[in-house]
Each structure stands twice: as structure tokens, then as C-alpha cells.
Design a protein around this motif. Sequence first.
Motif, short mmCIF file in Angstrom:
data_model
loop_
_atom_site.label_atom_id
_atom_site.label_comp_id
_atom_site.label_asym_id
_atom_site.label_seq_id
_atom_site.Cartn_x
_atom_site.Cartn_y
_atom_site.Cartn_z
N ALA A 188 3.79 -15.30 11.27
CA ALA A 188 5.08 -15.57 10.62
C ALA A 188 5.66 -14.30 10.01
O ALA A 188 6.86 -14.04 10.11
N LEU A 189 4.80 -13.48 9.39
CA LEU A 189 5.26 -12.22 8.82
C LEU A 189 5.70 -11.26 9.92
O LEU A 189 6.72 -10.58 9.79
N ALA A 190 4.95 -11.19 11.03
CA ALA A 190 5.32 -10.31 12.15
C ALA A 190 6.68 -10.70 12.71
O ALA A 190 7.51 -9.83 13.02
N GLU A 191 6.95 -12.00 12.83
CA GLU A 191 8.26 -12.45 13.31
C GLU A 191 9.36 -12.04 12.34
O GLU A 191 10.46 -11.64 12.75
N HIS A 192 9.07 -12.13 11.04
CA HIS A 192 10.05 -11.73 10.03
C HIS A 192 10.36 -10.23 10.15
O HIS A 192 11.54 -9.83 10.06
N SER A 249 -0.34 -5.52 12.61
CA SER A 249 0.19 -4.65 13.66
C SER A 249 -0.10 -5.24 15.04
O SER A 249 0.73 -5.15 15.96
N THR A 250 -1.28 -5.85 15.20
CA THR A 250 -1.62 -6.48 16.48
C THR A 250 -0.75 -7.70 16.73
O THR A 250 -0.27 -7.92 17.86
N ALA A 251 -0.51 -8.51 15.68
CA ALA A 251 0.35 -9.68 15.83
C ALA A 251 1.77 -9.26 16.19
O ALA A 251 2.43 -9.89 17.04
N PHE A 252 2.27 -8.20 15.57
CA PHE A 252 3.61 -7.69 15.86
C PHE A 252 3.69 -7.25 17.32
O PHE A 252 4.65 -7.57 18.03
N LYS A 253 2.66 -6.52 17.78
CA LYS A 253 2.63 -6.05 19.17
C LYS A 253 2.58 -7.21 20.15
O LYS A 253 3.29 -7.22 21.16
N ASP A 254 1.77 -8.22 19.85
CA ASP A 254 1.61 -9.35 20.76
C ASP A 254 2.90 -10.16 20.91
O ASP A 254 3.15 -10.74 21.99
N LEU A 255 3.72 -10.20 19.86
CA LEU A 255 4.98 -10.94 19.96
C LEU A 255 5.95 -10.28 20.94
O LEU A 255 6.88 -10.93 21.42
N GLY A 256 5.73 -9.01 21.23
CA GLY A 256 6.60 -8.30 22.16
C GLY A 256 6.08 -8.26 23.58
O GLY A 256 6.63 -7.55 24.43
N LYS A 257 5.01 -9.01 23.85
CA LYS A 257 4.42 -9.04 25.19
C LYS A 257 4.75 -10.35 25.90
O LYS A 257 4.88 -11.39 25.27
N LYS A 291 10.25 -0.04 22.65
CA LYS A 291 11.42 -0.35 21.81
C LYS A 291 11.05 -0.27 20.33
O LYS A 291 11.90 0.00 19.48
N HIS A 292 9.78 -0.55 20.02
CA HIS A 292 9.31 -0.55 18.64
C HIS A 292 8.08 0.35 18.51
O HIS A 292 7.27 0.45 19.44
N LEU A 293 7.95 0.97 17.35
CA LEU A 293 6.73 1.65 16.95
C LEU A 293 6.13 0.89 15.77
O LEU A 293 6.86 0.47 14.87
N TYR A 294 4.82 0.71 15.81
CA TYR A 294 4.13 0.16 14.64
C TYR A 294 2.97 1.10 14.32
O TYR A 294 2.06 1.27 15.13
N ILE A 295 3.02 1.71 13.16
CA ILE A 295 2.04 2.72 12.76
C ILE A 295 1.31 2.21 11.52
O ILE A 295 1.92 1.97 10.48
N ASP A 296 -0.01 2.03 11.64
CA ASP A 296 -0.81 1.54 10.52
C ASP A 296 -1.83 2.59 10.12
O ASP A 296 -2.69 2.96 10.91
N ASP A 297 -1.70 3.09 8.87
CA ASP A 297 -2.65 4.07 8.32
C ASP A 297 -3.03 5.12 9.35
O ASP A 297 -4.15 5.13 9.87
N LYS A 322 12.82 1.42 16.78
CA LYS A 322 12.70 0.78 15.48
C LYS A 322 11.23 0.83 15.06
O LYS A 322 10.34 0.59 15.89
N THR A 323 10.97 1.11 13.79
CA THR A 323 9.61 1.45 13.37
C THR A 323 9.16 0.69 12.13
O THR A 323 9.91 0.56 11.17
N VAL A 324 7.91 0.21 12.17
CA VAL A 324 7.22 -0.32 11.00
C VAL A 324 6.04 0.61 10.69
O VAL A 324 5.29 0.98 11.60
N ILE A 325 5.89 0.99 9.44
CA ILE A 325 4.76 1.83 9.01
C ILE A 325 4.08 1.12 7.86
O ILE A 325 4.72 0.77 6.86
N SER A 326 2.77 0.88 7.98
CA SER A 326 2.01 0.27 6.90
C SER A 326 0.88 1.21 6.49
O SER A 326 0.31 1.91 7.32
N THR A 327 0.57 1.21 5.20
CA THR A 327 -0.46 2.13 4.70
C THR A 327 -1.01 1.64 3.36
O THR A 327 -0.37 0.88 2.65
N HIS A 328 -2.24 2.08 3.06
CA HIS A 328 -2.82 1.84 1.74
C HIS A 328 -2.80 3.12 0.92
O HIS A 328 -3.27 3.14 -0.22
#
Length: 401
Positions: free
Chosen positions: A12-16, A41-49, A204-210, A239-245
Motif C-alpha cells: 500500500a505504501l509502495a503504491e502511494h 524498495s522490492t515492493a515498489f519495483k515489483d509493482l512496475g513489473k 522510468k523510476h530509480l529506487y535507492i535504499d541506503d 523519478k526517484t525514491v531514496i530511503s536511508t537510516h
Amino acid sequence: MGDATTFTNLNALAEHLRHELENKKFVLLYAYNGTGKTRLSTAFKDLGKSINADGETNTRDTLYFNAFTEDLFLWDNDLANDSERKLKLNTNSSFFAGLESLEMDNRIRNLLNRYADFEFRIDTTSWEVVFDREFRVKKVGGADVGIDNADTGQGEGEDEYETRREETIKVSRGEENIFIWCFFLAIVELALDDDGTGPYNWVKHLYIDDPISSLDEHNAITVANHLAKLLKRPESRLKTVISTHHTLFFNVLCNELNNANKYFLSRDGATEGLLLHKTGDTPFFHHVAALAELYKADRDGRLYTHHFNMLRAILEKTASFHGYPNFSACIKRDAEDEDGILHTRLINILSHGNYSLYEPQEMLEENKRYFRKILHEFVHRYPFNPALFPNEPATAMNDAT
């Protein structure tokens, strides 16, 4: 920190996030380890497949970097001879699409030179990478005395040194991480430059995690600045999402990508869902968010062993802000300093356990009492906004006094 939006699960968050990227170019997420950033990040990627009837991927739209990206590289340490060490590439991954024809060596080298001093060579026939490094040798009385490549030899005659090369070396874990990161950045550059006909035209999208674990402060700033500069290219369509701790990394990105949507991501203890807090135009001081989260965990009676790690991080940041060399300066001391010494030792011991954030273990009752005492005395000692700590639990305060 403002109102939070609740999501029942990672999908649900990945779709948002995908919906937000329809109108925004960048989304930045700060979250503690164990929140689910990699799985998000995996859920976000899978929604685009899209998958065909045979279980094969027809289309995809996300190039991602996370812990799984690092798993595409595997060491062959030549256990038989201990000499020909190679980093093998997983050729089944679309991550390496078009590697043979894109001069990746030069693209990666231009990026790697910012961070490292070793050399490498990619063999696209055997799909492996070998590393080497130059070092200088001082000639003394006909014998060779090795010195590292940082030694300039100043004060000695230049003819007393010669350069040698050590080949097929195994680089350190940190050097391996920075190499993989630069490999990824080289692919990002290809995707940015793609005119619709290249091997990465599907991105089309980049998702970068830590991106790089255990960044020191200098490299956190350097990597964040470089990444932001790359992503802000005027011609970029991604379009890019970046997540980090990593707090500093996040704050640098917030300042560099100032039009991004910026969020603090946490677990919802009541529903086992996820909470997304908007941090506003100014990056939130996330040690304050962590402190509020610890306070809530105590209030809700959900104290786990890894909360000592969080408490230590908060104390360290506070000590650094006030100019103290050690977090123990932020622990209240009694007349004979007994509690200060005891509590410092407890945090030193209990914040270094091998705790799982995915399967949290509840604290022992005795440790809960110590934790509450340290936490509440810390909150009372420093002038934090009392609105962060509503409905102070009477039981915890009784334990803390």
C-alpha cells in the motif's frame, strides 16, 4: 512532526509512493533499520513489473539499489591457490544489460576515482572483475622495503623509490561497496542519457535504499552531493525514491533536492502497519523523532532490546551537539556518581548485542527499569518540547525516581 498517514502494509505504501511520483520528481524517506526499507524498495519495483503466463518478466520500470544489488556480486577467492581472486557478476540479472558494449570500465572509473585509489578490470567474457593496486617500494641497501601508496617519500631522493603493482587482490568490504555503488551510478548515467533505444530505456523510476553502509561523515556528504548533482541533470526524465537510516546523508539530500517530498517512516505499534510523517521544508532532527518514538514505546509497554541501540544514538548526538566527547556526559549523575557509571556501563553493554530488528526481543524487567530511568532523566534534564511526550506514564515515572 505533524500528522501521519497510516498504511496497512508495504504494498500500500509502495503504491502511494508511485502515485506521488506522478507529480514529484523526488521522494526522500528517513527510517530506522528494521522498518522495512529494503522490502519496500522490492515492493515498489515489483509493482512496475508485468509477468507473463510462463512466469517471465515482460516489462519493468524500476532500476533499484538495495541489499539485493550487492548480492549480484560474489567473490571467488581462489581457495585452492589463494592468488587469483575475482568478483563474479550474476549474468542472469537485467542489471548488467548491455555490459559488453557500453565501455563500463571507463564509466565506472570516472566515478570511482572520486572515492578510491585501486584499479579494476571487467572481463565481459567470463563476467568477472579483478582488482589491483599500485604501491611504492623504497630501495634501502639493495633491499626492498614496502611502503603504502599514501607515503610521498618527501625528504628522500626520488630515485630511491619504485612503483609496483599488486594484482588480483581482494579489496576491503568498504572498497567493494563503493565499487558496486559506482557501478550502479554508471548505469544510472546510461539510463539518464538513454534516448529510448538503449539497453536501459525501460528505466522510468530509480529506487535507492541506503547506498553505502557505514558511511563516515565526510563520505556521507560527498556521496549525497554527487548523487543529487547526477539526479538534478536538466535532461533527466527519471523519478526517484531514496530511503536511508543515515541522518546526515538524509539531511544533505534534503538540502540538495529541496523540492523533494520528505518523510519520516516508522512502524505503527498499534496496528503493525506503517506511518508516514511529512517532515516539511526543513529536515527534521531525527534524533528527536527517535526520542519521541522511544518515549511512546515505553508508554505503550513495548520495550525491546534494540531500543538501547536507539537510546545510545540519541545520547551520542546530544553529547556531540553540546561539545562532549562521550555520551556519558548526558547521563544524570547522583552525588557519588554511582548511577552515571552504572548507566553508562549498561548502555555500553546492552547497545552492542546482536539484536534482530525483524524479530525483536522484549527487554528483561530489570533492564526496562534502568532504561526508563535513563530515558526520563534525560528528557527532564534537557529542554525538549514537552508536546513530544504527552501523557507521561505514571508507572514509568515511578520507576525512574
